[in-house]
Design a protein around this motif. Structure first.
Motif, PDB file in Angstrom:
ATOM      1  N   PRO A   1      12.515   3.196  67.011  1.00  0.00           N
ATOM      2  CA  PRO A   1      12.630   4.593  66.157  1.00  0.00           C
ATOM      3  C   PRO A   1      12.632   6.157  66.508  1.00  0.00           C
ATOM      4  N   VAL A   2      13.766   6.827  66.342  1.00  0.00           N
ATOM      5  CA  VAL A   2      13.525   8.363  67.007  1.00  0.00           C
ATOM      6  C   VAL A   2      14.551   8.514  65.808  1.00  0.00           C
ATOM      7  N   LEU A   3      14.024   9.829  64.856  1.00  0.00           N
ATOM      8  CA  LEU A   3      14.784  10.656  64.592  1.00  0.00           C
ATOM      9  C   LEU A   3      14.719  12.277  65.163  1.00  0.00           C
ATOM     10  N   THR A   4      16.178  12.594  65.096  1.00  0.00           N
ATOM     11  CA  THR A   4      16.519  13.617  65.892  1.00  0.00           C
ATOM     12  C   THR A   4      16.985  14.792  65.384  1.00  0.00           C
ATOM     13  N   TRP A   5      16.494  15.854  65.011  1.00  0.00           N
ATOM     14  CA  TRP A   5      17.019  16.895  64.594  1.00  0.00           C
ATOM     15  C   TRP A   5      17.774  17.695  65.453  1.00  0.00           C
ATOM     16  N   ALA A   6      18.774  18.273  65.802  1.00  0.00           N
ATOM     17  CA  ALA A   6      19.314  19.253  66.570  1.00  0.00           C
ATOM     18  C   ALA A   6      19.593  20.531  65.874  1.00  0.00           C
ATOM     19  N   THR A   7      18.952  21.530  66.277  1.00  0.00           N
ATOM     20  CA  THR A   7      19.331  22.602  65.101  1.00  0.00           C
ATOM     21  C   THR A   7      20.455  23.649  65.046  1.00  0.00           C
ATOM     22  N   PRO A   8      20.544  24.240  64.395  1.00  0.00           N
ATOM     23  CA  PRO A   8      21.297  25.362  64.146  1.00  0.00           C
ATOM     24  C   PRO A   8      20.810  26.410  65.468  1.00  0.00           C
ATOM     25  N   LEU A   9      19.945  26.946  65.315  1.00  0.00           N
ATOM     26  CA  LEU A   9      19.295  27.305  66.720  1.00  0.00           C
ATOM     27  C   LEU A   9      19.998  27.054  67.872  1.00  0.00           C
ATOM     28  N   GLN A  10      20.844  27.769  68.391  1.00  0.00           N
ATOM     29  CA  GLN A  10      21.473  28.206  69.669  1.00  0.00           C
ATOM     30  C   GLN A  10      21.182  29.389  70.633  1.00  0.00           C
ATOM     31  N   PHE A  11      20.785  29.489  71.551  1.00  0.00           N
ATOM     32  CA  PHE A  11      21.167  30.894  72.368  1.00  0.00           C
ATOM     33  C   PHE A  11      21.266  30.382  73.640  1.00  0.00           C
ATOM     34  N   TYR A  12      22.920  30.785  74.321  1.00  0.00           N
ATOM     35  CA  TYR A  12      24.339  31.168  74.897  1.00  0.00           C
ATOM     36  C   TYR A  12      24.002  29.953  75.829  1.00  0.00           C
ATOM     37  N   ASP A  13      24.834  28.820  74.172  1.00  0.00           N
ATOM     38  CA  ASP A  13      25.511  27.569  74.849  1.00  0.00           C
ATOM     39  C   ASP A  13      23.905  26.048  75.385  1.00  0.00           C
TER      40      ASP A  13
END
Length: 276
Positions: free
Chosen positions: A68-80
């Protein structure tokens, strides 16, 4: 729906924390096949679980694991390029004499940078620590893991190579290791089909008499996109091994889905190619 970029891929993004089932690799060889590990996730939280069960021809019992894995794709984004954070805690079991079920102590805390180049191309780098928790003694020292992945996903294809390296702090007890997971699948509507392959190898020796383990396996994959979640099933068989004494045959099942609170947000994003 764009939410399914996370569904199909969150396990590979940072699947991380597993057990030493039969290989020296802490991460089971082949655990990221069938997933575009080089592609970034859209912002959101994702849950994935991969279960494997196998038998090596020279052993009496069988072995398995659930990841089992919990992944957070954060809103922190820089040049894609997106920052993604992961927590993973595996469970492993064996059959035979004796049988055993236990949490593995190689809990993974990881971060990843994933970049979308456009045109179906993506690359990612993951770095994380596996913490040797006191509740189980499969490993008695922390280790560092890094992954380099490249994916091509245009036109419903998933062509991915994921190179994974593990480095132990205690080189007198455990060897460092290297895995390579390969995927070549195609989406036909909601159905996915194709081929997988993976190899693993020790890359150091903790003692002068240690015999390094190596293997290479091939197999096939089938998957189905149900909309709110995705299922994949695949089988694999060793075609080459060194110092294992037998050939491993393994069946796998993967469930991937977005955290319910993020479904509306993910659905509002731009559509993806047919693969997702």
């Amino acid at each position: 729906m764009r939410r399914l970029i996370g569904i199909a891929w969150a396990t590979s993004v940072i699947l991380g924390s597993c057990v030493q089932a039969e290989a020296t690799s802490v991460l089971p060889p082949g655990i990221t096949v069938g997933l575009p590990a080089g592609k970034p996730l859209p912002e959101g939280v994702y849950f994935t679980d991969t279960t494997g069960f196998g038998h090596r021809s020279d052993t009496v019992g069988d072995n398995g694991f659930s990841l089992p894995v919990l992944t957070w794709a954060t809103p922190l984004q820089f040049y894609d390029t997106r920052l993604q954070l992961v927590l993973a805690q595996p469970v492993a079991w064996t059959t035979g004499t004796p049988s055993n079920v236990a949490f593995a102590n190689s809990t993974l805390l990881a971060a990843q940078l994933a970049h979308d180049f456009g045109g179906g191309w993506g690359v990612s780098y993951l770095g994380g620590y596996r913490v040797a928790m006191p509740y189980h003694k499969a490993f008695t020292t922390d280790s560092y893991e890094q992954r380099f992945a490249v994916s091509y996903t245009a036109g419903g294809y998933d062509l991915t190579a994921n190179l994974i390296n593990g480095i132990f702090g205690d080189h007198a007890t455990y060897p460092d290791w290297l895995n390579l997971d390969l995927t070549a699948t195609k989406q036909f509507g909601n159905v996915e089909a194709g081929f997988i392959a993976y190899g693993s190898s020790d890359i150091s020796s903790p003692t002068p008499t240690y015999k390094r383990l190596r293997q290479f396996a091939v197999g096939g994959l089938m998957g189905y996109n149900f909309g709110l979640f995705k299922l994949q099933a695949f089988v694999s068989r060793d075609v080459a091994e060194r110092n294992y004494g037998g050939y491993d045959t393994r069946g796998w099942l993967r469930l991937s889905l977005p955290f319910p609170g993020y479904r509306a947000q993910a659905a509002a994003l731009a559509p993806l190619p047919a693969k997702y």
